[in-house]
Design a protein around this motif. Sequence first.
Motif, PDB file in Angstrom:
ATOM      1  N   LEU B  25       0.921  -1.112   0.019  1.00  0.00           N
ATOM      2  CA  LEU B  25      -0.111  -0.081  -0.077  1.00  0.00           C
ATOM      3  C   LEU B  25       1.094   1.192  -0.132  1.00  0.00           C
ATOM      4  O   LEU B  25       0.314   2.371  -0.172  1.00  0.00           O
ATOM      5  N   SER B  29      -1.608   5.330  -0.237  1.00  0.00           N
ATOM      6  CA  SER B  29      -2.576   5.763   0.950  1.00  0.00           C
ATOM      7  C   SER B  29      -3.221   7.032   0.633  1.00  0.00           C
ATOM      8  O   SER B  29      -2.877   7.886  -0.357  1.00  0.00           O
ATOM      9  N   PRO B  30      -4.396   7.352   1.055  1.00  0.00           N
ATOM     10  CA  PRO B  30      -5.302   8.491   0.808  1.00  0.00           C
ATOM     11  C   PRO B  30      -4.810   9.849   0.885  1.00  0.00           C
ATOM     12  O   PRO B  30      -4.895  10.919   0.439  1.00  0.00           O
ATOM     13  N   GLU B  34      -0.753   9.136   6.266  1.00  0.00           N
ATOM     14  CA  GLU B  34      -1.321   7.497   6.398  1.00  0.00           C
ATOM     15  C   GLU B  34      -0.232   6.783   5.685  1.00  0.00           C
ATOM     16  O   GLU B  34       0.099   5.621   5.971  1.00  0.00           O
ATOM     17  N   ASP B  35       0.319   7.243   4.580  1.00  0.00           N
ATOM     18  CA  ASP B  35       1.508   6.408   3.824  1.00  0.00           C
ATOM     19  C   ASP B  35       2.621   6.274   4.706  1.00  0.00           C
ATOM     20  O   ASP B  35       2.972   5.028   4.715  1.00  0.00           O
ATOM     21  N   ASN B  88      -6.221  -6.318   0.710  1.00  0.00           N
ATOM     22  CA  ASN B  88      -6.096  -4.778   1.240  1.00  0.00           C
ATOM     23  C   ASN B  88      -7.371  -4.176   0.964  1.00  0.00           C
ATOM     24  O   ASN B  88      -7.910  -3.579   1.941  1.00  0.00           O
ATOM     25  N   ASP B  90     -10.382  -1.432   0.065  1.00  0.00           N
ATOM     26  CA  ASP B  90     -10.435  -0.175   0.236  1.00  0.00           C
ATOM     27  C   ASP B  90      -9.673  -0.029   1.785  1.00  0.00           C
ATOM     28  O   ASP B  90      -9.348  -0.830   2.130  1.00  0.00           O
ATOM     29  N   PHE B  91      -9.532   1.516   1.958  1.00  0.00           N
ATOM     30  CA  PHE B  91      -8.938   1.964   3.083  1.00  0.00           C
ATOM     31  C   PHE B  91      -9.607   1.352   4.324  1.00  0.00           C
ATOM     32  O   PHE B  91      -9.144   1.054   5.111  1.00  0.00           O
ATOM     33  N   THR B  94      -8.616  -2.124   4.828  1.00  0.00           N
ATOM     34  CA  THR B  94      -7.293  -2.221   5.410  1.00  0.00           C
ATOM     35  C   THR B  94      -7.370  -1.955   6.969  1.00  0.00           C
ATOM     36  O   THR B  94      -6.681  -2.438   7.895  1.00  0.00           O
ATOM     37  N   THR B  95      -8.224  -0.901   7.306  1.00  0.00           N
ATOM     38  CA  THR B  95      -8.302  -0.446   8.626  1.00  0.00           C
ATOM     39  C   THR B  95      -8.994  -1.475   9.602  1.00  0.00           C
ATOM     40  O   THR B  95      -8.201  -1.798  10.706  1.00  0.00           O
ATOM     41  N   TRP B 141      -8.915   5.423  13.728  1.00  0.00           N
ATOM     42  CA  TRP B 141      -9.407   5.423  12.293  1.00  0.00           C
ATOM     43  C   TRP B 141     -10.753   4.536  12.101  1.00  0.00           C
ATOM     44  O   TRP B 141     -11.456   4.947  11.395  1.00  0.00           O
ATOM     45  N   SER B 152     -18.223   6.622   4.139  1.00  0.00           N
ATOM     46  CA  SER B 152     -17.148   6.141   4.909  1.00  0.00           C
ATOM     47  C   SER B 152     -17.776   5.143   5.981  1.00  0.00           C
ATOM     48  O   SER B 152     -17.099   3.906   6.408  1.00  0.00           O
TER      49      SER B 152
END
Lengths: 148, 249
Positions: B25, B29-30, B34-35, B88, B90-91, B94-95, B141, B152
Amino acid sequence: MVSIARILDLLEHVRDPEIPVVSITDLGIVRDVRYDGDMLEVVLTPTYSGCPATQLIRDDVERMLRAHGVENARIITQLSPAWTTDWITKRGRARLSEAGIVPPGDTVPCPLCDSTHTREMAHFGSTPCKALYRCDACLEPFEYVKPI
Amino acid sequence: MSSHVEYVLRFGDSALVLAQQLSGLVAHSPIMEEDVAIANVSLDLFGQARLWLGYAGELEGAGRDEDRLAFHRDASEFRNVLLVERPNGDFASTTVRGYFYDLWSYLALGNLTQSLDRRIAAIAEKSRKETAYHLRRSEDWLVRLGDGTEESHARAQRAASELWPYTGELFMGDDVDVEMARQGIGFDPERVREPWLERARLALATATLDVPGDSWMQHGGKQGVHTEALGYLLAEMQVLPRSIPEAVW
Protein backbone atom coordinates in the motif's frame (compact mmCIF):
# COMPACT_ATOMS: atom_id res chain seq x y z
CA MET A 1 43.34 -4.72 26.39
CA VAL A 2 41.49 -1.48 25.74
CA SER A 3 39.75 -0.30 28.91
CA ILE A 4 35.98 -0.30 29.25
CA ALA A 5 36.06 3.44 29.86
CA ARG A 6 37.88 3.93 26.57
CA ILE A 7 35.37 1.71 24.74
CA LEU A 8 32.47 3.69 26.18
CA ASP A 9 34.19 6.85 25.02
CA LEU A 10 34.47 5.42 21.50
CA LEU A 11 30.82 4.42 21.48
CA GLU A 12 29.89 8.01 22.34
CA HIS A 13 31.08 8.81 18.84
CA VAL A 14 28.90 6.29 17.02
CA ARG A 15 25.99 8.32 15.69
CA ASP A 16 22.46 7.16 15.07
CA PRO A 17 22.40 6.87 11.26
CA GLU A 18 18.86 8.25 11.03
CA ILE A 19 19.13 10.97 13.69
CA PRO A 20 22.85 11.82 13.52
CA VAL A 21 22.60 14.58 16.15
CA VAL A 22 22.54 11.86 18.83
CA SER A 23 24.98 9.07 19.60
CA ILE A 24 23.99 5.51 20.40
CA THR A 25 24.88 6.10 24.05
CA ASP A 26 22.66 9.21 24.08
CA LEU A 27 19.79 7.00 22.95
CA GLY A 28 20.44 4.45 25.66
CA ILE A 29 20.72 1.51 23.30
CA VAL A 30 24.15 0.46 24.60
CA ARG A 31 23.11 -1.78 27.47
CA ASP A 32 26.43 -3.19 28.57
CA VAL A 33 30.11 -3.28 27.68
CA ARG A 34 32.14 -6.07 29.27
CA TYR A 35 34.95 -8.53 28.74
CA ASP A 36 34.43 -12.26 28.56
CA GLY A 37 38.05 -13.34 28.85
CA ASP A 38 39.77 -11.34 26.12
CA MET A 39 36.59 -11.07 24.07
CA LEU A 40 34.90 -7.68 24.27
CA GLU A 41 31.11 -7.88 24.37
CA VAL A 42 28.98 -4.90 23.44
CA VAL A 43 25.31 -5.41 24.27
CA LEU A 44 22.91 -3.38 22.13
CA THR A 45 19.12 -3.25 22.15
CA PRO A 46 17.06 -2.18 19.13
CA THR A 47 14.79 0.85 19.46
CA TYR A 48 12.07 -0.70 17.29
CA SER A 49 12.21 -4.28 16.05
CA GLY A 50 11.95 -3.22 12.41
CA CYS A 51 14.21 -0.19 12.65
CA PRO A 52 16.52 -0.27 9.60
CA ALA A 53 19.20 1.57 11.60
CA THR A 54 19.83 -1.47 13.80
CA GLN A 55 22.07 -3.28 11.33
CA LEU A 56 23.89 -0.09 10.35
CA ILE A 57 24.60 0.62 14.01
CA ARG A 58 26.05 -2.86 14.52
CA ASP A 59 28.30 -2.35 11.50
CA ASP A 60 29.36 1.11 12.68
CA VAL A 61 30.23 -0.20 16.15
CA GLU A 62 32.30 -3.02 14.69
CA ARG A 63 34.11 -0.63 12.38
CA MET A 64 34.79 1.84 15.19
CA LEU A 65 36.20 -0.88 17.46
CA ARG A 66 38.39 -2.33 14.75
CA ALA A 67 39.72 1.09 13.80
CA HIS A 68 40.89 1.48 17.40
CA GLY A 69 42.64 -1.83 17.64
CA VAL A 70 39.91 -3.96 19.20
CA GLU A 71 40.01 -7.15 17.16
CA ASN A 72 38.20 -9.54 19.47
CA ALA A 73 34.72 -8.11 19.79
CA ARG A 74 31.24 -9.53 19.75
CA ILE A 75 28.02 -7.57 19.42
CA ILE A 76 25.10 -9.04 21.29
CA THR A 77 21.50 -8.02 20.62
CA GLN A 78 19.35 -8.04 23.71
CA LEU A 79 15.57 -7.62 23.45
CA SER A 80 14.59 -7.68 27.09
CA PRO A 81 14.15 -5.38 28.91
CA ALA A 82 12.70 -3.66 25.85
CA TRP A 83 14.07 -0.24 24.94
CA THR A 84 12.24 2.69 26.43
CA THR A 85 12.57 6.38 25.66
CA ASP A 86 13.26 6.83 29.40
CA TRP A 87 16.78 5.62 28.59
CA ILE A 88 17.51 8.62 26.38
CA THR A 89 20.09 10.55 28.37
CA LYS A 90 19.85 14.19 29.44
CA ARG A 91 22.47 15.06 26.85
CA GLY A 92 20.56 13.09 24.22
CA ARG A 93 17.39 15.03 24.99
CA ALA A 94 19.26 18.32 24.78
CA ARG A 95 20.76 17.35 21.43
CA LEU A 96 17.37 16.35 20.02
CA SER A 97 15.89 19.67 21.17
CA GLU A 98 18.70 21.61 19.53
CA ALA A 99 17.92 19.83 16.26
CA GLY A 100 14.25 20.81 16.50
CA ILE A 101 13.11 17.30 17.44
CA VAL A 102 11.02 17.37 20.61
CA PRO A 103 12.05 14.70 23.15
CA PRO A 104 9.34 12.64 24.87
CA GLY A 105 7.58 14.36 27.75
CA ASP A 106 4.27 15.29 29.36
CA THR A 107 3.85 18.23 27.02
CA VAL A 108 4.88 18.69 23.41
CA PRO A 109 6.06 22.30 23.08
CA CYS A 110 6.79 23.79 19.67
CA PRO A 111 10.58 23.78 19.05
CA LEU A 112 10.30 27.15 17.30
CA CYS A 113 8.02 29.30 19.49
CA ASP A 114 7.62 27.16 22.65
CA SER A 115 3.83 27.26 22.37
CA THR A 116 2.10 24.21 23.81
CA HIS A 117 -0.78 24.66 21.35
CA THR A 118 0.48 21.81 19.24
CA ARG A 119 -1.25 18.78 17.85
CA GLU A 120 -0.43 15.42 16.43
CA MET A 121 -0.84 15.17 12.67
CA ALA A 122 0.11 11.49 12.48
CA HIS A 123 1.15 8.84 15.00
CA PHE A 124 4.10 7.99 12.80
CA GLY A 125 6.91 10.00 11.26
CA SER A 126 10.04 9.74 9.16
CA THR A 127 11.54 7.13 11.49
CA PRO A 128 9.75 4.48 13.59
CA CYS A 129 10.43 6.40 16.83
CA LYS A 130 8.85 9.71 15.85
CA ALA A 131 5.39 11.22 15.35
CA LEU A 132 4.45 14.22 13.22
CA TYR A 133 3.21 17.33 15.01
CA ARG A 134 2.22 20.85 14.08
CA CYS A 135 2.22 24.03 16.11
CA ASP A 136 -1.17 25.78 15.99
CA ALA A 137 0.41 29.07 17.10
CA CYS A 138 3.20 29.50 14.53
CA LEU A 139 2.18 26.65 12.17
CA GLU A 140 5.64 25.04 12.35
CA PRO A 141 5.54 21.33 11.50
CA PHE A 142 7.92 19.29 13.62
CA GLU A 143 8.78 15.83 14.88
CA TYR A 144 8.30 14.38 18.33
CA VAL A 145 10.00 11.30 19.77
CA LYS A 146 7.03 9.35 21.05
CA PRO A 147 7.30 7.82 24.50
CA ILE A 148 7.57 4.06 24.42
CA MET B 1 7.83 -30.37 13.13
CA SER B 2 7.65 -29.88 16.89
CA SER B 3 4.74 -28.03 18.50
CA HIS B 4 7.21 -25.46 19.72
CA VAL B 5 8.37 -24.60 16.19
CA GLU B 6 4.79 -24.62 14.88
CA TYR B 7 3.76 -22.29 17.64
CA VAL B 8 6.49 -19.73 17.00
CA LEU B 9 5.86 -19.89 13.25
CA ARG B 10 2.21 -18.95 13.76
CA PHE B 11 3.08 -15.60 15.29
CA GLY B 12 5.89 -14.97 12.82
CA ASP B 13 3.84 -15.85 9.76
CA SER B 14 0.89 -13.68 10.78
CA ALA B 15 3.19 -10.69 11.28
CA LEU B 16 5.00 -11.40 8.01
CA VAL B 17 1.88 -11.74 5.86
CA LEU B 18 0.33 -8.56 7.24
CA ALA B 19 3.63 -6.71 6.82
CA GLN B 20 3.77 -7.79 3.17
CA GLN B 21 0.15 -6.71 2.61
CA LEU B 22 0.81 -3.28 4.05
CA SER B 23 4.03 -2.80 2.11
CA GLY B 24 1.92 -3.11 -1.03
CA LEU B 25 0.00 0.00 0.00
CA VAL B 26 3.02 2.26 0.24
CA ALA B 27 2.50 5.22 -2.13
CA HIS B 28 -1.20 4.32 -2.44
CA SER B 29 -2.57 5.80 0.77
CA PRO B 30 -5.27 8.47 0.73
CA ILE B 31 -3.01 11.01 2.45
CA MET B 32 0.72 11.44 3.00
CA GLU B 33 0.60 10.96 6.78
CA GLU B 34 -1.14 7.62 6.36
CA ASP B 35 1.41 6.52 3.82
CA VAL B 36 4.13 7.16 6.37
CA ALA B 37 2.10 5.39 9.06
CA ILE B 38 1.40 2.32 6.93
CA ALA B 39 5.07 2.04 5.99
CA ASN B 40 6.04 2.27 9.65
CA VAL B 41 3.53 -0.34 10.80
CA SER B 42 4.69 -2.62 7.99
CA LEU B 43 8.29 -2.14 9.05
CA ASP B 44 7.51 -2.95 12.68
CA LEU B 45 5.71 -6.11 11.62
CA PHE B 46 8.58 -7.18 9.37
CA GLY B 47 10.88 -6.65 12.32
CA GLN B 48 8.67 -8.75 14.57
CA ALA B 49 8.40 -11.45 11.91
CA ARG B 50 12.20 -11.61 11.66
CA LEU B 51 12.49 -12.15 15.41
CA TRP B 52 9.88 -14.93 15.40
CA LEU B 53 11.09 -16.67 12.25
CA GLY B 54 14.72 -16.41 13.28
CA TYR B 55 13.84 -18.14 16.53
CA ALA B 56 11.68 -20.77 14.79
CA GLY B 57 14.64 -21.62 12.57
CA GLU B 58 16.94 -21.99 15.57
CA LEU B 59 14.43 -24.20 17.38
CA GLU B 60 13.95 -26.35 14.32
CA GLY B 61 17.70 -26.83 14.01
CA ALA B 62 17.56 -27.76 10.33
CA GLY B 63 19.63 -24.85 9.12
CA ARG B 64 16.74 -22.66 7.96
CA ASP B 65 17.15 -18.99 8.81
CA GLU B 66 14.49 -16.27 8.70
CA ASP B 67 14.94 -15.67 4.97
CA ARG B 68 14.78 -19.36 4.15
CA LEU B 69 11.53 -19.66 6.09
CA ALA B 70 10.02 -16.51 4.61
CA PHE B 71 10.94 -17.09 0.98
CA HIS B 72 11.19 -20.82 0.50
CA ARG B 73 7.99 -22.24 1.91
CA ASP B 74 4.75 -22.81 0.02
CA ALA B 75 1.35 -21.58 1.17
CA SER B 76 0.48 -24.88 2.85
CA GLU B 77 3.54 -24.49 5.07
CA PHE B 78 2.49 -21.06 6.32
CA ARG B 79 0.82 -20.89 9.72
CA ASN B 80 -0.66 -17.39 9.72
CA VAL B 81 -4.27 -16.74 10.68
CA LEU B 82 -6.63 -16.29 7.72
CA LEU B 83 -7.56 -12.75 8.75
CA VAL B 84 -4.21 -11.27 7.66
CA GLU B 85 -4.34 -12.80 4.19
CA ARG B 86 -7.62 -11.05 3.35
CA PRO B 87 -6.85 -8.61 0.50
CA ASN B 88 -6.15 -4.96 1.25
CA GLY B 89 -9.40 -3.83 -0.37
CA ASP B 90 -10.31 -0.20 0.24
CA PHE B 91 -8.96 1.91 3.09
CA ALA B 92 -11.85 0.79 5.31
CA SER B 93 -11.00 -2.89 4.76
CA THR B 94 -7.32 -2.24 5.48
CA THR B 95 -8.26 -0.35 8.64
CA VAL B 96 -10.75 -2.88 9.99
CA ARG B 97 -8.44 -5.83 9.23
CA GLY B 98 -5.65 -3.96 10.97
CA TYR B 99 -7.82 -3.19 13.97
CA PHE B 100 -9.04 -6.76 14.45
CA TYR B 101 -5.46 -8.01 14.19
CA ASP B 102 -3.85 -5.29 16.33
CA LEU B 103 -6.30 -5.82 19.16
CA TRP B 104 -5.80 -9.59 19.10
CA SER B 105 -2.04 -9.25 18.75
CA TYR B 106 -1.83 -6.82 21.66
CA LEU B 107 -3.74 -9.20 23.93
CA ALA B 108 -1.91 -12.30 22.70
CA LEU B 109 1.51 -10.69 23.17
CA GLY B 110 0.47 -9.67 26.69
CA ASN B 111 -0.07 -13.34 27.47
CA LEU B 112 3.19 -14.33 25.81
CA THR B 113 5.21 -11.96 27.99
CA GLN B 114 4.48 -14.49 30.75
CA SER B 115 5.93 -17.38 28.72
CA LEU B 116 8.40 -19.67 30.46
CA ASP B 117 10.32 -19.61 27.18
CA ARG B 118 12.35 -16.49 27.85
CA ARG B 119 13.04 -15.84 24.20
CA ILE B 120 9.31 -15.81 23.44
CA ALA B 121 8.70 -13.55 26.43
CA ALA B 122 11.39 -11.13 25.22
CA ILE B 123 10.06 -10.98 21.64
CA ALA B 124 6.54 -10.45 23.01
CA GLU B 125 7.67 -7.68 25.35
CA LYS B 126 9.37 -5.85 22.49
CA SER B 127 6.57 -6.37 19.97
CA ARG B 128 3.80 -5.42 22.37
CA LYS B 129 5.11 -1.88 22.82
CA GLU B 130 5.01 -1.34 19.07
CA THR B 131 1.63 -2.98 18.72
CA ALA B 132 0.18 -0.59 21.30
CA TYR B 133 0.83 2.24 18.81
CA HIS B 134 -0.59 0.26 15.90
CA LEU B 135 -3.74 -0.41 17.91
CA ARG B 136 -4.12 3.20 18.92
CA ARG B 137 -3.99 4.27 15.29
CA SER B 138 -6.27 1.57 13.87
CA GLU B 139 -8.85 2.15 16.61
CA ASP B 140 -8.80 5.91 15.94
CA TRP B 141 -9.34 5.30 12.25
CA LEU B 142 -12.11 2.77 12.86
CA VAL B 143 -14.02 5.43 14.79
CA ARG B 144 -13.27 8.19 12.27
CA LEU B 145 -14.46 6.09 9.34
CA GLY B 146 -17.48 4.60 11.08
CA ASP B 147 -18.59 7.88 12.60
CA GLY B 148 -17.59 9.84 9.50
CA THR B 149 -19.45 10.45 6.26
CA GLU B 150 -22.26 8.32 4.93
CA GLU B 151 -19.79 6.81 2.44
CA SER B 152 -17.06 6.03 4.98
CA HIS B 153 -19.64 4.59 7.38
CA ALA B 154 -21.03 2.29 4.71
CA ARG B 155 -17.58 1.10 3.70
CA ALA B 156 -16.48 0.53 7.30
CA GLN B 157 -19.64 -1.44 8.02
CA ARG B 158 -19.17 -3.57 4.94
CA ALA B 159 -15.56 -4.25 5.91
CA ALA B 160 -16.50 -5.18 9.48
CA SER B 161 -19.20 -7.57 8.25
CA GLU B 162 -16.94 -9.19 5.64
CA LEU B 163 -14.00 -9.64 8.00
CA TRP B 164 -15.94 -10.73 11.07
CA PRO B 165 -16.04 -14.43 10.06
CA TYR B 166 -12.23 -14.40 10.11
CA THR B 167 -12.01 -13.30 13.74
CA GLY B 168 -13.15 -16.57 15.30
CA GLU B 169 -9.95 -18.38 14.36
CA LEU B 170 -7.98 -16.03 16.60
CA PHE B 171 -9.52 -17.71 19.66
CA MET B 172 -9.70 -21.32 18.51
CA GLY B 173 -7.16 -23.58 20.13
CA ASP B 174 -5.86 -26.85 18.72
CA ASP B 175 -3.44 -29.55 19.91
CA VAL B 176 -0.45 -27.24 19.47
CA ASP B 177 -2.04 -24.56 21.64
CA VAL B 178 -3.01 -27.09 24.30
CA GLU B 179 0.49 -28.53 24.39
CA MET B 180 2.16 -25.12 24.56
CA ALA B 181 -0.21 -23.88 27.26
CA ARG B 182 0.43 -27.06 29.26
CA GLN B 183 4.17 -26.45 29.14
CA GLY B 184 3.75 -22.79 30.13
CA ILE B 185 5.25 -21.71 26.80
CA GLY B 186 1.98 -20.48 25.31
CA PHE B 187 -1.57 -19.73 26.39
CA ASP B 188 -5.09 -20.91 25.68
CA PRO B 189 -6.29 -18.62 22.84
CA GLU B 190 -9.78 -18.78 24.30
CA ARG B 191 -8.50 -16.56 27.10
CA VAL B 192 -8.31 -13.51 24.86
CA ARG B 193 -11.79 -13.97 23.34
CA GLU B 194 -13.76 -12.04 25.95
CA PRO B 195 -11.30 -9.14 26.36
CA TRP B 196 -11.12 -8.88 22.56
CA LEU B 197 -14.90 -8.93 22.12
CA GLU B 198 -15.45 -6.44 24.91
CA ARG B 199 -13.09 -3.86 23.47
CA ALA B 200 -14.06 -4.49 19.84
CA ARG B 201 -17.78 -4.11 20.65
CA LEU B 202 -17.09 -0.84 22.44
CA ALA B 203 -14.99 0.49 19.56
CA LEU B 204 -17.59 -0.54 16.97
CA ALA B 205 -20.34 1.11 19.04
CA THR B 206 -18.28 4.31 19.33
CA ALA B 207 -17.83 4.16 15.56
CA THR B 208 -21.66 3.84 15.24
CA LEU B 209 -21.14 0.49 13.53
CA ASP B 210 -23.25 -2.60 14.07
CA VAL B 211 -21.49 -5.54 15.65
CA PRO B 212 -21.83 -8.33 13.10
CA GLY B 213 -23.99 -11.18 14.35
CA ASP B 214 -22.85 -14.70 15.06
CA SER B 215 -21.76 -16.42 11.92
CA TRP B 216 -19.79 -19.39 10.70
CA MET B 217 -16.18 -18.76 11.61
CA GLN B 218 -13.52 -19.54 9.04
CA HIS B 219 -10.46 -21.35 10.29
CA GLY B 220 -7.53 -23.46 9.15
CA GLY B 221 -4.75 -20.93 8.62
CA LYS B 222 -2.90 -21.97 11.77
CA GLN B 223 -2.85 -25.53 10.41
CA GLY B 224 -1.76 -24.51 6.90
CA VAL B 225 -5.15 -24.56 5.14
CA HIS B 226 -5.32 -21.18 3.45
CA THR B 227 -7.48 -19.12 1.14
CA GLU B 228 -6.53 -18.47 -2.45
CA ALA B 229 -5.32 -14.98 -1.56
CA LEU B 230 -2.20 -16.24 0.21
CA GLY B 231 -0.87 -17.90 -2.95
CA TYR B 232 -0.88 -14.65 -4.90
CA LEU B 233 0.71 -12.79 -2.01
CA LEU B 234 3.51 -15.32 -1.65
CA ALA B 235 4.08 -15.45 -5.41
CA GLU B 236 4.86 -11.75 -5.39
CA MET B 237 6.84 -11.83 -2.16
CA GLN B 238 8.95 -14.85 -3.06
CA VAL B 239 9.53 -14.51 -6.79
CA LEU B 240 12.98 -12.93 -6.60
CA PRO B 241 14.68 -15.23 -4.05
CA ARG B 242 13.04 -18.27 -5.67
CA SER B 243 14.13 -17.33 -9.18
CA ILE B 244 17.61 -16.16 -8.19
CA PRO B 245 18.47 -17.89 -4.90
CA GLU B 246 22.01 -16.45 -4.91
CA ALA B 247 20.76 -12.88 -5.11
CA VAL B 248 21.97 -10.57 -2.37
CA TRP B 249 20.77 -7.07 -1.64
